[in-house]
Scaffold this motif. Structure first.
Motif, mmCIF file in Angstrom:
data_model
loop_
_atom_site.group_PDB
_atom_site.id
_atom_site.type_symbol
_atom_site.label_atom_id
_atom_site.label_comp_id
_atom_site.label_asym_id
_atom_site.label_seq_id
_atom_site.Cartn_x
_atom_site.Cartn_y
_atom_site.Cartn_z
ATOM 1 N N ARG A 6 1.127 -1.287 0.261
ATOM 2 C CA ARG A 6 0.269 0.060 -0.194
ATOM 3 C C ARG A 6 1.268 1.110 -0.407
ATOM 4 N NH1 ARG A 6 -1.465 1.951 5.131
ATOM 5 N NH2 ARG A 6 0.080 1.743 5.428
ATOM 6 N N ASP A 7 1.591 1.101 0.847
ATOM 7 C CA ASP A 7 2.934 2.319 1.382
ATOM 8 C C ASP A 7 3.334 2.933 -0.368
ATOM 9 O OD1 ASP A 7 2.610 2.677 3.235
ATOM 10 O OD2 ASP A 7 4.338 1.694 4.415
ATOM 11 N N GLY A 8 3.220 1.418 -1.389
ATOM 12 C CA GLY A 8 4.571 2.105 -2.539
ATOM 13 C C GLY A 8 3.400 2.655 -3.350
ATOM 14 N N TYR A 9 2.605 1.859 -3.454
ATOM 15 C CA TYR A 9 1.011 3.028 -4.248
ATOM 16 C C TYR A 9 0.895 4.445 -3.502
ATOM 17 C CZ TYR A 9 -0.869 -1.932 -6.595
ATOM 18 O OH TYR A 9 -0.540 -2.825 -6.929
ATOM 19 N N LEU A 10 0.929 4.715 -2.720
ATOM 20 C CA LEU A 10 0.676 5.801 -1.894
ATOM 21 C C LEU A 10 1.471 6.879 -2.162
ATOM 22 C CD1 LEU A 10 -1.643 7.219 -0.125
ATOM 23 C CD2 LEU A 10 0.649 6.592 2.135
ATOM 24 N N LYS A 11 3.186 6.135 -2.282
ATOM 25 C CA LYS A 11 4.346 6.680 -2.727
ATOM 26 C C LYS A 11 3.558 7.517 -4.578
ATOM 27 C CE LYS A 11 9.443 6.717 -3.631
ATOM 28 N NZ LYS A 11 9.832 6.198 -2.795
ATOM 29 N N ILE A 12 3.358 6.728 -5.195
ATOM 30 C CA ILE A 12 3.165 7.560 -6.480
ATOM 31 C C ILE A 12 1.794 8.403 -6.497
ATOM 32 C CG2 ILE A 12 1.960 6.466 -8.659
ATOM 33 C CD1 ILE A 12 3.167 3.973 -8.486
ATOM 34 N N ALA A 13 0.688 8.241 -4.992
ATOM 35 C CA ALA A 13 -0.022 9.017 -5.648
ATOM 36 C C ALA A 13 0.213 10.452 -4.973
ATOM 37 C CB ALA A 13 -1.616 8.590 -4.666
ATOM 38 N N ASN A 14 2.188 10.271 -3.683
ATOM 39 C CA ASN A 14 1.853 11.465 -3.570
ATOM 40 C C ASN A 14 2.712 12.245 -4.295
ATOM 41 O OD1 ASN A 14 1.380 11.888 -1.075
ATOM 42 N ND2 ASN A 14 2.574 9.980 -0.099
ATOM 43 N N VAL A 15 3.452 11.863 -5.058
ATOM 44 C CA VAL A 15 4.654 12.556 -6.389
ATOM 45 C C VAL A 15 3.378 13.075 -7.598
ATOM 46 C CG1 VAL A 15 6.788 11.723 -5.661
ATOM 47 C CG2 VAL A 15 5.236 10.054 -7.865
ATOM 48 N N ASN A 16 1.874 12.601 -7.388
ATOM 49 C CA ASN A 16 1.473 13.164 -8.267
ATOM 50 C C ASN A 16 1.398 14.267 -8.051
ATOM 51 O OD1 ASN A 16 -1.580 13.342 -10.306
ATOM 52 N ND2 ASN A 16 -0.575 11.267 -10.893
ATOM 53 N N GLU A 17 0.992 15.521 -9.617
ATOM 54 C CA GLU A 17 0.530 17.150 -8.041
ATOM 55 C C GLU A 17 -1.419 16.987 -8.856
ATOM 56 O OE1 GLU A 17 -0.098 19.550 -12.482
ATOM 57 O OE2 GLU A 17 0.496 17.662 -13.546
ATOM 58 N N HIS A 18 -1.874 16.256 -9.200
ATOM 59 C CA HIS A 18 -3.472 15.671 -8.784
ATOM 60 C C HIS A 18 -3.977 15.160 -7.017
ATOM 61 C CE1 HIS A 18 -3.593 17.883 -12.951
ATOM 62 N NE2 HIS A 18 -3.555 16.556 -13.098
ATOM 63 N N PHE A 19 -2.627 14.501 -7.238
ATOM 64 C CA PHE A 19 -3.378 13.994 -5.451
ATOM 65 C C PHE A 19 -3.903 14.957 -4.303
ATOM 66 C CE2 PHE A 19 -1.916 11.798 -1.364
ATOM 67 C CZ PHE A 19 -2.898 10.898 -1.356
ATOM 68 N N ASN A 20 -4.997 14.959 -3.535
ATOM 69 C CA ASN A 20 -5.629 15.950 -2.669
ATOM 70 C C ASN A 20 -6.177 14.463 -2.007
ATOM 71 O OD1 ASN A 20 -6.444 18.250 -2.501
ATOM 72 N ND2 ASN A 20 -8.205 18.093 -2.834
ATOM 73 N N GLY A 21 -5.506 13.955 -1.383
ATOM 74 C CA GLY A 21 -5.780 13.003 0.544
ATOM 75 C C GLY A 21 -6.203 11.699 -0.105
ATOM 76 N N ILE A 22 -6.659 11.326 0.808
ATOM 77 C CA ILE A 22 -6.795 9.530 1.165
ATOM 78 C C ILE A 22 -8.072 9.776 2.712
ATOM 79 C CG2 ILE A 22 -4.929 9.319 2.020
ATOM 80 C CD1 ILE A 22 -5.297 6.446 1.112
ATOM 81 N N GLU A 23 -8.192 9.404 2.703
ATOM 82 C CA GLU A 23 -9.606 9.230 3.925
ATOM 83 C C GLU A 23 -10.420 7.428 3.927
ATOM 84 O OE1 GLU A 23 -13.482 11.344 3.957
ATOM 85 O OE2 GLU A 23 -12.231 12.424 4.148
ATOM 86 N N SER A 24 -9.606 6.798 4.823
ATOM 87 C CA SER A 24 -9.769 5.264 4.882
ATOM 88 C C SER A 24 -9.943 5.341 6.964
ATOM 89 C CB SER A 24 -8.812 4.788 4.704
ATOM 90 O OG SER A 24 -8.032 4.197 5.641
ATOM 91 N N ASP A 25 -11.311 3.424 6.754
ATOM 92 C CA ASP A 25 -10.903 3.508 7.618
ATOM 93 C C ASP A 25 -12.010 2.224 8.323
ATOM 94 O OD1 ASP A 25 -11.247 2.978 10.681
ATOM 95 O OD2 ASP A 25 -12.845 5.205 11.317
ATOM 96 N N VAL A 26 -11.664 1.063 9.013
ATOM 97 C CA VAL A 26 -12.315 -0.210 9.073
ATOM 98 C C VAL A 26 -13.945 -0.365 9.151
ATOM 99 C CG1 VAL A 26 -10.152 -1.254 9.922
ATOM 100 C CG2 VAL A 26 -11.710 -0.049 12.107
ATOM 101 N N VAL A 27 -14.375 -0.501 9.067
ATOM 102 C CA VAL A 27 -16.523 -0.708 9.682
ATOM 103 C C VAL A 27 -16.681 -1.893 10.399
ATOM 104 C CG1 VAL A 27 -18.183 -0.733 8.365
ATOM 105 C CG2 VAL A 27 -16.765 0.339 7.336
#
Length: 133
Positions: A6-27
């Protein structure tokens, strides 16, 4: 096959100029998920949520936001589909593991990431050649 986390995907997102955050939680059983106008999910916690009773865990969700899109990319994953009874890490860190699955799936969809998989997506890692990044 190249495996990431997941951290690899997050790294890709963080370097993308369009990334604007993430919200998540367990249910947990009794939690209420409501879809917002922007496509993301709002969670209202039920009484079972803070007990952290694994038998009441139903899954996890993740919403990924991009500056260039009006709607969030949102996924919900069911614990029944991913829980690995034989894996000690799933036994010890059930909440964290299902949350990582939801986040990885949402990040892949939001940024059209292909050619990379997470360990959770491969049923039998020993039967194929893999490279971990």
């Amino acid at each position: 096959t190249i495996i990431t986390s997941r951290d690899g995907y997050l790294k890709i997102a963080n370097v993308n100029e369009h990334f604007n955050g993430i919200e998540s939680d367990v249910v947990y059983l009794g939690d209420v998920l409501t879809k917002r106008d922007d496509g993301s999910l709002l969670i209202s916690y039920g009484p079972e949520h803070l007990t952290f009773d694994k038998s009441k865990l139903t899954g996890a969700f993740c919403s990924v936001f991009r500056k260039d899109r009006a709607k969030a990319t949102t996924v919900f994953v069911s614990i029944k589909d991913y829980y690995k009874r034989e894996a000690p890490i799933w036994q010890q860190y059930t909440n964290a593991m299902i949350l990582k699955v939801a986040e990885a799936m949402a990040l892949k969809r939001a940024f059209a990431i292909s050619g990379l998989v997470t360990k959770e997506e491969i049923e039998d890692k020993d039967s194929i050649d893999v490279e971990v990044v």
